[in-house]
Write an enzyme that holds these catalytic residues in place. Structure first.
Site, mmCIF file in Angstrom:
data_model
loop_
_atom_site.group_PDB
_atom_site.id
_atom_site.type_symbol
_atom_site.label_atom_id
_atom_site.label_comp_id
_atom_site.label_asym_id
_atom_site.label_seq_id
_atom_site.Cartn_x
_atom_site.Cartn_y
_atom_site.Cartn_z
ATOM 1 N N ALA A 1 0.872 -1.172 0.000
ATOM 2 C CA ALA A 1 0.000 0.000 0.000
ATOM 3 C C ALA A 1 0.912 1.226 0.000
ATOM 4 O O ALA A 1 2.082 1.144 0.369
ATOM 5 C CB ALA A 1 -0.886 -0.016 1.239
ATOM 6 N N GLY B 1 0.660 -4.951 1.137
ATOM 7 C CA GLY B 1 -0.565 -5.007 0.342
ATOM 8 C C GLY B 1 -0.351 -5.641 -1.026
ATOM 9 O O GLY B 1 -1.296 -6.184 -1.613
ATOM 10 N N GLU C 1 -0.629 -9.257 -0.360
ATOM 11 C CA GLU C 1 -2.040 -9.532 -0.041
ATOM 12 C C GLU C 1 -2.907 -9.509 -1.293
ATOM 13 O O GLU C 1 -3.807 -10.335 -1.455
ATOM 14 C CB GLU C 1 -2.542 -8.496 0.980
ATOM 15 N N GLU D 1 4.827 -5.151 7.236
ATOM 16 C CA GLU D 1 4.088 -4.105 7.958
ATOM 17 C C GLU D 1 4.609 -3.854 9.369
ATOM 18 O O GLU D 1 4.594 -2.731 9.856
ATOM 19 C CB GLU D 1 2.604 -4.457 8.032
HETATM 20 C C1 HXC Z 1 5.022 4.444 -1.154
HETATM 21 C C2 HXC Z 1 6.913 3.473 -2.050
HETATM 22 C C3 HXC Z 1 6.563 2.228 -1.505
HETATM 23 C C4 HXC Z 1 5.352 2.136 -0.752
HETATM 24 C C5 HXC Z 1 8.415 2.005 -2.567
HETATM 25 N N1 HXC Z 1 8.059 3.289 -2.697
HETATM 26 N N2 HXC Z 1 7.528 1.336 -1.843
HETATM 27 N N3 HXC Z 1 6.155 4.560 -1.872
HETATM 28 N N4 HXC Z 1 4.633 3.269 -0.604
HETATM 29 N N5 HXC Z 1 4.935 0.997 -0.225
HETATM 30 C C6 HXC Z 1 8.774 4.341 -3.413
HETATM 31 C C7 HXC Z 1 10.004 4.805 -2.651
HETATM 32 O O1 HXC Z 1 9.640 5.743 -1.651
HETATM 33 C C8 HXC Z 1 10.819 5.431 -3.748
HETATM 34 O O2 HXC Z 1 10.299 6.696 -4.050
HETATM 35 C C9 HXC Z 1 10.534 4.518 -4.943
HETATM 36 O O3 HXC Z 1 9.310 3.841 -4.626
HETATM 37 C C10 HXC Z 1 11.607 3.484 -5.151
HETATM 38 O O4 HXC Z 1 11.795 2.783 -3.948
HETATM 39 P P1 HXC Z 1 13.220 2.585 -3.260
HETATM 40 O O5 HXC Z 1 12.975 2.325 -1.819
HETATM 41 O O6 HXC Z 1 14.144 3.671 -3.615
HETATM 42 O O7 HXC Z 1 13.715 1.257 -3.994
HETATM 43 P P2 HXC Z 1 14.690 0.132 -3.444
HETATM 44 O O8 HXC Z 1 15.854 0.759 -2.722
HETATM 45 O O9 HXC Z 1 14.964 -0.757 -4.616
HETATM 46 O O10 HXC Z 1 13.879 -0.689 -2.346
HETATM 47 C C11 HXC Z 1 12.748 -1.421 -2.711
HETATM 48 C C12 HXC Z 1 11.928 -1.812 -1.459
HETATM 49 C C13 HXC Z 1 11.581 -0.528 -0.666
HETATM 50 C C14 HXC Z 1 12.710 -2.797 -0.599
HETATM 51 C C15 HXC Z 1 10.666 -2.525 -1.979
HETATM 52 O O11 HXC Z 1 11.043 0.430 -1.561
HETATM 53 C C16 HXC Z 1 10.594 -0.762 0.435
HETATM 54 O O12 HXC Z 1 10.949 -1.273 1.486
HETATM 55 N N6 HXC Z 1 9.348 -0.368 0.238
HETATM 56 C C17 HXC Z 1 8.309 -0.433 1.223
HETATM 57 C C18 HXC Z 1 7.832 -1.844 1.391
HETATM 58 C C19 HXC Z 1 6.767 -1.937 2.451
HETATM 59 O O13 HXC Z 1 6.969 -1.622 3.611
HETATM 60 N N7 HXC Z 1 5.569 -2.365 2.053
HETATM 61 C C20 HXC Z 1 4.467 -2.487 2.941
HETATM 62 C C21 HXC Z 1 3.704 -1.220 2.951
HETATM 63 S S1 HXC Z 1 2.477 -1.219 4.192
HETATM 64 P P3 HXC Z 1 11.257 8.001 -4.206
HETATM 65 O O14 HXC Z 1 10.282 9.099 -4.441
HETATM 66 O O15 HXC Z 1 12.039 8.094 -2.947
HETATM 67 O O16 HXC Z 1 12.099 7.641 -5.394
HETATM 68 C C22 HXC Z 1 1.228 -2.053 3.500
HETATM 69 C C23 HXC Z 1 0.026 -2.094 4.379
HETATM 70 C C24 HXC Z 1 -0.943 -3.055 3.862
HETATM 71 O O17 HXC Z 1 1.285 -2.523 2.414
HETATM 72 C C25 HXC Z 1 -2.204 -2.904 4.602
HETATM 73 C C26 HXC Z 1 -3.376 -2.979 3.761
HETATM 74 C C27 HXC Z 1 -3.192 -3.010 2.327
#
Ligand code: HXC
Length: 258
Positions: free
Chosen positions: A65, A109, A112, A132
């Site tokens: 998400a 998400g 999921e 998460e």
């Molecule tokens: C918003 C996101 C994002 C996310 C990545 N980006 N994941 N933005 N929400 N979930 C954005 C980054 O901010 C970044 O933007 C760009 O995408 C590239 O990501 P990087 O982090 O620079 O890439 P990388 O170093 O290759 O790392 C990849 C990654 C990392 C390991 C996947 O991006 C990451 O950890 N993402 C979050 C994963 C996460 O926590 N997902 C769960 C979310 S909570 P900029 O602008 O800086 O370039 C969730 C809740 C679910 O899903 C509940 C109900 C649905």
């Protein structure tokens, strides 16, 4: 038509939806989920489409998400808008099979969403996770319930409490995905599977999907009862007559979805 964060096309009898928000690794923001819901519903009612493939990019199916969109939301806001429930679960209402073709990250998400689909095919590059806990939250789109049904309690707890990622080989070993294919042939393989399914009679495919998915919700007795009712109802279709006549006459069936 007019989508900004997904691409939609038809390949033969298969509807292909590609998540297309590369700058955010397909983070599933409100707009993207709205578009995805519209595209899924459009394919579900398009007679010529018999199956749907949902995929992302080589780098990410979806990295979760949208954290930046979520971060300032308050408890009353998420509660009263039914955040997640009101948009994310459209895929569960689709009658045609939805195949998730996952390459790269399928996190939070994203994982999921893949698990809400009927079948997951993974590229060798796929990485699944429910990270998460690292953000001070827990899965909110069914991850805590669907992951355990796929991989069992110990591994589901491991994934959800540590937030670690699982690679494609582990996902296949753990029965999260049906098979792993080279990244370059992922979409092609998913489309092939979709085409094979779409060749069958749509009523039988829809009922098979409904029966299998009901196994997660019902007792064995109720599940078998539902299966029996759906099985019986297919004898009301022309395609059942056609399928069985074709077998008896040693020819290929010509299903008419009727
Ligand atoms: C918003 C996101 C994002 C996310 C990545 N980006 N994941 N933005 N929400 N979930 C954005 C980054 O901010 C970044 O933007 C760009 O995408 C590239 O990501 P990087 O982090 O620079 O890439 P990388 O170093 O290759 O790392 C990849 C990654 C990392 C390991 C996947 O991006 C990451 O950890 N993402 C979050 C994963 C996460 O926590 N997902 C769960 C979310 S909570 P900029 O602008 O800086 O370039 C969730 C809740 C679910 O899903 C509940 C109900 C649905």
């Amino acid at each position: 038509a007019g989508y900004g964060m997904i691409k939609v096309e038809t390949r033969g009898k298969v509807g292909l939806i590609t998540l297309d928000r590369p700058a955010a690794l397909n983070a599933l923001c409100d707009q993207l989920m709205t578009e995805l819901g519209q595209a899924l519903r459009a394919f579900d009612t398009e007679a010529a489409v018999g199956a749907i493939v949902l995929t992302g990019s080589e780098k990410a199916f979806a990295a979760g998400a949208d954290i930046k969109e979520m971060k300032d939301r308050t408890y009353p806001a998420v509660h009263f808008e039914d955040f997640i429930g009101n948009k994310w679960e459209t895929v569960l209402t689709i009658k045609k099979p939805v195949i998730a073709a996952v390459a790269g990250f399928a996190l939070g998400g994203g994982c999921e969403l893949a698990m809400m689909c009927d079948i997951i095919i993974a590229a060798e590059t796929a990485k699944f996770g429910q990270p998460e806990i690292r953000l001070g939250i827990i899965p909110g789109a069914g991850g805590s319930q669907r992951l355990i049904r796929a991989v069992g309690k110990s591994k589901a707890m491991d994934m959800i409490l540590t937030g670690r990622m699982m690679d494609a080989a582990e996902a296949e070993r753990s029965n999260l995905v049906t098979r792993v294919v080279p990244a370059e042939s992922l979409v092609e393989e998913a489309l092939k599977m979709g085409e094979a399914i779409a060749a069958f009679s749509q009523p039988s495919v829809a009922m098979a999907k409904e029966a299998v998915n009901a196994a997660h919700e019902l007792s064995l007795k109720e599940g078998v009862r539902l299966e029996r009712r759906l099985f019986h109802s297919l004898f009301a279709t022309e395609d059942q007559k056609e399928g069985m006549s074709a077998f008896a006459e040693k020819r290929k069936p010509a299903f008419r979805n009727a």
